[in-house]
Design a protein around this motif. Structure first.
Motif, mmCIF file in Angstrom:
data_model
loop_
_atom_site.group_PDB
_atom_site.id
_atom_site.type_symbol
_atom_site.label_atom_id
_atom_site.label_comp_id
_atom_site.label_asym_id
_atom_site.label_seq_id
_atom_site.Cartn_x
_atom_site.Cartn_y
_atom_site.Cartn_z
ATOM 1 N N ALA A 185 15.194 -40.245 -17.974
ATOM 2 C CA ALA A 185 16.084 -39.413 -18.795
ATOM 3 C C ALA A 185 16.205 -38.003 -18.215
ATOM 4 O O ALA A 185 17.292 -37.415 -18.190
ATOM 5 C CB ALA A 185 15.564 -39.359 -20.227
ATOM 6 N N LEU A 186 15.086 -37.461 -17.740
ATOM 7 C CA LEU A 186 15.079 -36.127 -17.141
ATOM 8 C C LEU A 186 15.929 -36.098 -15.877
ATOM 9 O O LEU A 186 16.723 -35.163 -15.662
ATOM 10 C CB LEU A 186 13.648 -35.699 -16.826
ATOM 11 N N ALA A 187 15.776 -37.114 -15.023
ATOM 12 C CA ALA A 187 16.549 -37.178 -13.779
ATOM 13 C C ALA A 187 18.049 -37.249 -14.079
ATOM 14 O O ALA A 187 18.857 -36.572 -13.424
ATOM 15 C CB ALA A 187 16.113 -38.391 -12.957
ATOM 16 N N ARG A 188 18.425 -38.032 -15.057
ATOM 17 C CA ARG A 188 19.851 -38.151 -15.396
ATOM 18 C C ARG A 188 20.395 -36.849 -15.977
ATOM 19 O O ARG A 188 21.530 -36.460 -15.700
ATOM 20 C CB ARG A 188 20.030 -39.309 -16.376
ATOM 21 N N LYS A 189 19.586 -36.187 -16.776
ATOM 22 C CA LYS A 189 19.993 -34.893 -17.336
ATOM 23 C C LYS A 189 20.176 -33.872 -16.221
ATOM 24 O O LYS A 189 21.192 -33.168 -16.156
ATOM 25 C CB LYS A 189 18.936 -34.413 -18.321
ATOM 26 N N HIS A 190 19.216 -33.805 -15.305
ATOM 27 C CA HIS A 190 19.293 -32.853 -14.201
ATOM 28 C C HIS A 190 20.421 -33.214 -13.247
ATOM 29 O O HIS A 190 21.074 -32.330 -12.675
ATOM 30 C CB HIS A 190 17.957 -32.812 -13.456
ATOM 31 N N GLY A 191 20.648 -34.507 -13.058
ATOM 32 C CA GLY A 191 21.739 -34.934 -12.188
ATOM 33 C C GLY A 191 23.083 -34.493 -12.717
ATOM 34 O O GLY A 191 23.952 -34.041 -11.957
ATOM 35 N N GLN A 192 23.256 -34.599 -14.014
ATOM 36 C CA GLN A 192 24.520 -34.167 -14.619
ATOM 37 C C GLN A 192 24.682 -32.650 -14.522
ATOM 38 O O GLN A 192 25.768 -32.153 -14.238
ATOM 39 C CB GLN A 192 24.571 -34.611 -16.086
ATOM 40 N N LEU A 193 23.589 -31.918 -14.742
ATOM 41 C CA LEU A 193 23.636 -30.457 -14.608
ATOM 42 C C LEU A 193 24.019 -30.068 -13.183
ATOM 43 O O LEU A 193 24.795 -29.129 -12.963
ATOM 44 C CB LEU A 193 22.278 -29.848 -14.970
ATOM 45 N N LEU A 194 23.483 -30.784 -12.228
ATOM 46 C CA LEU A 194 23.772 -30.499 -10.826
ATOM 47 C C LEU A 194 25.231 -30.801 -10.505
ATOM 48 O O LEU A 194 25.904 -30.022 -9.805
ATOM 49 C CB LEU A 194 22.847 -31.340 -9.944
ATOM 50 N N LYS A 195 25.737 -31.900 -11.031
ATOM 51 C CA LYS A 195 27.144 -32.255 -10.823
ATOM 52 C C LYS A 195 28.078 -31.194 -11.405
ATOM 53 O O LYS A 195 29.094 -30.841 -10.800
ATOM 54 C CB LYS A 195 27.449 -33.599 -11.474
ATOM 55 N N ASP A 196 27.701 -30.674 -12.572
ATOM 56 C CA ASP A 196 28.543 -29.677 -13.242
ATOM 57 C C ASP A 196 28.634 -28.377 -12.459
ATOM 58 O O ASP A 196 29.541 -27.564 -12.692
ATOM 59 C CB ASP A 196 27.995 -29.398 -14.648
ATOM 60 N N THR A 197 27.714 -28.166 -11.530
ATOM 61 C CA THR A 197 27.691 -26.941 -10.728
ATOM 62 C C THR A 197 28.755 -26.964 -9.633
ATOM 63 O O THR A 197 29.175 -25.921 -9.144
ATOM 64 C CB THR A 197 26.295 -26.766 -10.081
ATOM 65 N N TYR A 198 29.170 -28.173 -9.251
ATOM 66 C CA TYR A 198 30.054 -28.310 -8.097
ATOM 67 C C TYR A 198 31.494 -28.643 -8.501
ATOM 68 O O TYR A 198 31.736 -29.321 -9.489
ATOM 69 C CB TYR A 198 29.517 -29.398 -7.158
ATOM 70 N N VAL A 199 32.442 -28.163 -7.700
ATOM 71 C CA VAL A 199 33.854 -28.461 -7.912
ATOM 72 C C VAL A 199 34.097 -29.928 -7.579
ATOM 73 O O VAL A 199 33.609 -30.437 -6.577
ATOM 74 C CB VAL A 199 34.748 -27.575 -7.010
ATOM 75 N N LYS A 200 34.876 -30.598 -8.419
ATOM 76 C CA LYS A 200 35.127 -32.012 -8.216
ATOM 77 C C LYS A 200 36.511 -32.234 -7.631
ATOM 78 O O LYS A 200 37.487 -31.684 -8.113
ATOM 79 C CB LYS A 200 35.000 -32.770 -9.537
ATOM 80 N N SER A 201 36.590 -33.057 -6.616
ATOM 81 C CA SER A 201 37.870 -33.435 -6.006
ATOM 82 C C SER A 201 38.233 -34.847 -6.457
ATOM 83 O O SER A 201 37.364 -35.642 -6.782
ATOM 84 C CB SER A 201 37.742 -33.395 -4.472
ATOM 85 N N THR A 202 39.493 -35.145 -6.483
ATOM 86 C CA THR A 202 39.939 -36.491 -6.871
ATOM 87 C C THR A 202 40.157 -37.383 -5.652
ATOM 88 O O THR A 202 40.379 -38.573 -5.784
ATOM 89 C CB THR A 202 41.248 -36.407 -7.669
ATOM 90 N N GLU A 203 40.092 -36.808 -4.456
ATOM 91 C CA GLU A 203 40.308 -37.586 -3.237
ATOM 92 C C GLU A 203 39.027 -38.325 -2.844
ATOM 93 O O GLU A 203 37.918 -37.821 -3.002
ATOM 94 C CB GLU A 203 40.733 -36.659 -2.088
ATOM 95 N N HIS A 204 39.210 -39.541 -2.311
ATOM 96 C CA HIS A 204 38.052 -40.333 -1.907
ATOM 97 C C HIS A 204 37.519 -39.844 -0.555
ATOM 98 O O HIS A 204 38.267 -39.497 0.341
ATOM 99 C CB HIS A 204 38.430 -41.816 -1.786
ATOM 100 N N PHE A 205 36.199 -39.825 -0.469
ATOM 101 C CA PHE A 205 35.548 -39.432 0.777
ATOM 102 C C PHE A 205 34.212 -40.173 0.836
ATOM 103 O O PHE A 205 33.468 -40.205 -0.147
ATOM 104 C CB PHE A 205 35.309 -37.917 0.794
ATOM 105 N N ASP A 206 33.916 -40.799 1.981
ATOM 106 C CA ASP A 206 32.664 -41.537 2.128
ATOM 107 C C ASP A 206 31.713 -40.744 3.020
ATOM 108 O O ASP A 206 31.871 -40.723 4.237
ATOM 109 C CB ASP A 206 32.928 -42.916 2.737
ATOM 110 N N PRO A 207 30.729 -40.065 2.453
ATOM 111 C CA PRO A 207 29.825 -39.221 3.232
ATOM 112 C C PRO A 207 28.954 -40.003 4.203
ATOM 113 O O PRO A 207 28.538 -39.482 5.234
ATOM 114 C CB PRO A 207 28.975 -38.530 2.169
#
Length: 372
Positions: A341-363
């Protein structure tokens, strides 16, 4: 029914085979979860599990994987019985026989004279209530039995203890190795195990030498079955998808190397939470979130980019002070569910920090191409 006689220290007992659906009719079955004098309480959930296995509807490795092979439903080990009535076993011309009831009246009379000393879950699963529901009641099925006659209460207790307490089960990690060798595991499980083994065997792996692959003892180490389960349940394997094994290996190596650089002396340190299995669980449950950050921001999955993301985690979400003894939050790592639960909470917080693009990209494909 003819018997094979065994004698140990003056005590004779016997071996025979018979249909378990007939044997269970002779047993007075107590209610499930009820304490017994020389038996553990039986669990209906365990009985149903065995009945499902017997029906051929259970996976051979007892997992829930859709890819796993189905079991045939064979029980090669013998339940242990005791018949109280001395007259039920007769001896003629050097041969011993057990008199088994055949008519409904004989079965009703004999009921309660027979006892299960070991194997009650196996035998109860052949009761009509469970066998018919599971759908295997019409199959030809016989089992072997060890039969004692008129044992004392003390002897019954000893038999139960010897059959249960003194028998050491195969360690799960060794069992996993044997399943892999016998070809029982699904393709996904085989690939996951291979990746975990590579993480242990490769010198440049951040987890080199810390994973017990074949049941060997490694002080403060992880077990392959633990790590494989984490990789699958955290959606790490599904996140990596159908990419080649080499790309998956590189992705995991790079990801864990970034952790070792950002959380120096903490990651992979057996004395620190991030170096224990709970820490690895947290790290891998973050993996899908960080993969999405890479994809949405069109970042190649290299150590540099991963380290930048983890630096934000360390600065704003999981600082070293998080693990201080006076911070009760670090206790969340003590239980599997709270760690996830902690990892998922922190993962979402981390995602919210970054700008999201709608284009597909495979890192990961980009990483492979750059390395070549």
């Amino acid at each position: 029914m003819p018997l094979l006689t065994i004698e140990q220290k003056g005590l004779k007992f016997y071996l025979f085979s018979y249909d378990p659906r007939e044997i269970i009719k002779l047993i007075s079955i107590v209610d499930n979860d009820k304490t017994q004098k020389y038996q553990r309480p039986w669990k209906e959930s365990r009985v149903k599990e065995i009945a499902t296995y017997l029906s051929g509807k259970r996976n051979l490795d007892f997992s829930k994987s859709r890819e796993a092979k189905k079991a045939k439903g064979i029980l090669p080990n013998c339940p242990i019985l005791n018949v109280k009535d001395d007259s039920k076993i007769i001896h003629e011309n050097g041969q011993s026989y057990v008199l088994l009831p055949e008519t409904d009246e004989e079965i009703s009379t004999a009921k309660g004279e027979w006892e299960i000393l070991d194997g009650q879950h196996r035998l109860i699963s052949f009761n009509d209530e469970y066998a018919k529901k599971a759908g295997f009641n019409d199959h030809v099925y016989t089992m072997g039995y060890v039969l004692f006659n008129n044992l004392s209460f003390q002897e019954k207790k000893e038999i139960f203890i010897v059959a249960n307490v003194k028998q050491e089960k195969v360690e799960r990690n060794i069992l996993r190795f044997l399943m892999r060798y016998l070809g029982i595991l699904s393709d996904t499980e085989i690939e996951t195990d291979l990746l975990v083994q590579t993480l242990n065997d490769s010198k440049d792996s951040p987890l080199a030498g810390r994973i017990s692959v074949e049941g060997e003892k490694i002080p403060h180490g992880f077990k392959l079955i633990q790590v494989s389960k984490i990789f699958q349940n955290s959606n790490t394997m599904s996140t990596l998808g159908s990419r080649s094994i080499d790309v998956k290996k590189l992705a995991l190596f790079t990801y864990l190397k970034a952790w070792s650089e950002v959380y120096k002396d903490k990651f992979n340190n057996p004395q620190h939470t991030l170096g224990k299995i709970s820490g690895l669980r947290y790290i891998m449950y973050l993996f899908p979130f960080i993969s999405e950050i890479l994809e949405k921001n069109k970042l190649v999955a290299d150590v540099k980019n991963l380290s930048k993301i983890l630096a934000v985690l360390k600065k704003d979400i999981l600082p070293e002070s998080f693990f201080a003894l006076d911070n009760d939050e670090h206790l969340l790592f003590r239980a599997e569910t709270s760690t996830i639960a902690l990892a998922r909470k922190h993962g979402q917080l981390l995602k919210d920090t970054y700008v999201k693009s709608t284009e597909h990209f495979d890192p990961y494909i980009q990483k492979e191409a750059n390395d070549n």
